[in-house]
Design an enzyme around this catalytic site. Structure first.
Site, PDB file in Angstrom:
ATOM      1  N   ARG A 227      -7.191  -0.553  17.470  1.00  9.92           N
ATOM      2  CA  ARG A 227      -7.669  -0.249  16.126  1.00  9.92           C
ATOM      3  C   ARG A 227      -8.726  -1.311  15.822  1.00  9.92           C
ATOM      4  O   ARG A 227      -9.641  -1.478  16.606  1.00  9.92           O
ATOM      5  CB  ARG A 227      -6.512  -0.193  15.108  1.00  9.92           C
ATOM      6  CG  ARG A 227      -6.883   0.672  13.896  1.00  9.92           C
ATOM      7  CD  ARG A 227      -5.759   0.828  12.870  1.00  9.92           C
ATOM      8  NE  ARG A 227      -5.607  -0.352  12.027  1.00  9.92           N
ATOM      9  CZ  ARG A 227      -4.744  -0.430  11.016  1.00  9.92           C
ATOM     10  NH1 ARG A 227      -3.956   0.591  10.723  1.00  9.92           N
ATOM     11  NH2 ARG A 227      -4.648  -1.530  10.291  1.00  9.92           N
TER      12      ARG A 227
ATOM     13  N   LYS B 281       0.805  -1.236   0.000  1.00  8.84           N
ATOM     14  CA  LYS B 281       0.000   0.000   0.000  1.00  8.84           C
ATOM     15  C   LYS B 281       0.828   1.271   0.000  1.00  8.84           C
ATOM     16  O   LYS B 281       0.408   2.266  -0.572  1.00  8.84           O
ATOM     17  CB  LYS B 281      -0.984  -0.010   1.171  1.00  8.84           C
ATOM     18  CG  LYS B 281      -0.344   0.121   2.524  1.00  8.84           C
ATOM     19  CD  LYS B 281      -1.396   0.096   3.623  1.00  8.84           C
ATOM     20  CE  LYS B 281      -0.748   0.259   4.968  1.00  8.84           C
ATOM     21  NZ  LYS B 281      -1.259  -0.720   5.949  1.00  8.84           N
TER      22      LYS B 281
HETATM   23  C1  LIG Z   1      -0.417  -1.506   6.499  1.00  6.33           C
HETATM   24  C2  LIG Z   1      -0.768  -2.766   7.152  1.00  6.33           C
HETATM   25  C3  LIG Z   1       0.221  -3.747   7.355  1.00  6.33           C
HETATM   26  C4  LIG Z   1       1.675  -3.527   6.997  1.00  6.33           C
HETATM   27  O1  LIG Z   1       2.272  -2.639   7.915  1.00  6.33           O
HETATM   28  P1  LIG Z   1       3.850  -2.293   7.850  1.00  6.33           P
HETATM   29  O2  LIG Z   1       4.109  -1.545   9.088  1.00  6.33           O
HETATM   30  O3  LIG Z   1       4.029  -1.475   6.617  1.00  6.33           O
HETATM   31  O4  LIG Z   1       4.577  -3.578   7.784  1.00  6.33           O
HETATM   32  C5  LIG Z   1      -0.170  -4.936   7.935  1.00  6.33           C
HETATM   33  N1  LIG Z   1      -1.449  -5.156   8.302  1.00  6.33           N
HETATM   34  C6  LIG Z   1      -2.428  -4.244   8.129  1.00  6.33           C
HETATM   35  C7  LIG Z   1      -3.811  -4.560   8.571  1.00  6.33           C
HETATM   36  C8  LIG Z   1      -2.121  -3.018   7.558  1.00  6.33           C
HETATM   37  O5  LIG Z   1      -3.091  -2.107   7.394  1.00  6.33           O
END
Ligand SMILES: *Cc1c(COP(=O)(O)O)cnc(C)c1O
Length: 358
Positions: free
Chosen positions: A126, A35
């Site tokens: 969250r 993302k």
């Molecule tokens: C963005 C996201 C991740 C990845 O997080 P990083 O810190 O970039 O490794 C994993 N799980 C969810 C639900 C996310 O939204």
């Protein structure tokens, strides 16, 4: 074209491979999270070339772009989008029964089986079910055709900064064991978080039973996300931002006139450092969070930015600075997220750095 993000796919592939090798001895598989680069196809392909089977992103628009790997939707779906979710994603992260009902309908209509990673909130506040809600929730969800509760996951160090530890990740493992004991669900995936779990992994303290991590920042920026320390053996410069100097002048450090608010409603303060050599780059808050820029050239300091102008102090830069000169920056996660989402920033993908022109 500038400003541009220079994305070195060979380094992303290397980082992915190194992280997979780090996790494999612990029985942990990795989902590659795309993302922060808006689900760029090339980035997905680089991760797949390093052996990643599942690409994960928080947005359907990004998943639609990604190559034909197994795909997971990271953000809880809007029930209205259930049809698109089952079409574009093999997995989604969920915590609401109404949404599962919508996904179930959509999966049935499409003749598909959609896999659900049930999110459990172990303290970061969250998304996710409270741990004691999980078993009753699963009992209800099991009646829904077309979907499969295929695992449990948690997300940490995002909203409240809660760190993963053997206790909170242990909650997931215990819940999975309980689901199995009650013959409700055999979890294929028990997902112990994001890049913030790597610190625990390196210490060998991830509880046995966790078999998945969802990694974005560690792969792309080569850092864990607790103290943002570089991870050994990983590149931290797989992505850099480049922008061009459009003015180079000697200017005093104290402004002339009475001081009101700057363009963003702040009242700036200044220290008199005499006359300094400054450069203005064609880069601003419409492109990036200036606070998250890490200058890669020596003797360069970011003074601040308005919507379209980035001010640098270049007095300690070892050579003369010219108009048209390109400056490079490393980026924090927030700065990269903004830059890669800005329509004004070009993405340049490099697959063979050794063959790169100037
Ligand atoms: C963005 C996201 C991740 C990845 O997080 P990083 O810190 O970039 O490794 C994993 N799980 C969810 C639900 C996310 O939204």
């Amino acid at each position: 074209m500038y400003p541009r993000l220079r994305i070195d796919l060979a380094k992303i592939r290397h980082n992915t491979q190194t992280l997979r090798e780090l996790a494999r001895p612990w029985g942990i598989d990795i989902w590659g999270v795309t993302k922060v680069l808006c689900g760029a196809v090339q980035v997905g392909e680089a991760m797949m070339a390093a052996g990643i089977a599942t690409l994960a992103d928080s947005r359907l628009e990004n998943l639609a772009r990604l190559p034909t790997a197994e795909r997971a939707l990271l953000r809880l779906p809007d029930p209205r989008q259930a049809e698109a979710v089952v079409r574009l994603a093999h997995w989604s992260l969920n915590s609401e029964l109404v949404t599962l009902e919508a996904l179930s309908q959509a999966a049935l209509a499409a003749g598909k089986r959609h896999r659900v990673l049930l999110m459990v909130d172990v303290g970061d506040l969250r998304e996710g079910l409270w741990p004691d809600e999980v078993i009753p929730f699963v009992r209800q969800a099991l009646h829904l055709p077309g979907i499969e509760i295929a695992g449990l996951g948690t997300n940490l160090t995002c909203f409240s900064g809660v760190l993963p530890d053997p206790t909170n990740l242990g909650v997931l493992v215990q819940l999975a064991a309980e689901l199995k004991r009650l013959s409700l669900v055999e979890c294929q995936v028990i997902s112990g978080g994001n890049s913030s779990s790597l610190e625990l992994l390196q210490q060998g303290k991830i509880p046995k039973g966790i078999n998945n991590l969802r990694l974005g920042e560690a792969i792309i920026l080569g850092r864990e996300t607790i103290a943002r320390r570089p991870l050994p053996g990983l590149f931290t410069d797989a992505v850099t931002l480049q922008a061009v100097a459009i003015e180079v002048k000697e200017k005093p450090t104290l402004p002339t006139g009475s001081i009101g608010q700057d363009a963003f409603g702040q009242r700036p303060a200044f220290t008199d450092l005499g006359v300094r050599r400054r450069a203005i780059l064609a880069l601003g808050r419409q492109d990036v969070h200036p606070e998250g820029l890490l200058p890669l050239e020596p003797g360069v300091r970011v003074l601040g930015a308005s919507s379209d102008h980035l001010l640098l102090d270049t007095s300690d830069y070892p050579e003369g600075v010219k108009v048209g000169q390109v400056f490079s920056f490393g980026l924090t996660y927030g700065a990269l997220l903004a830059a890669s989402t800005s329509p004004y920033v070009v993405k340049q993908f490099i697959s063979h750095p050794e063959r790169e022109g100037t």
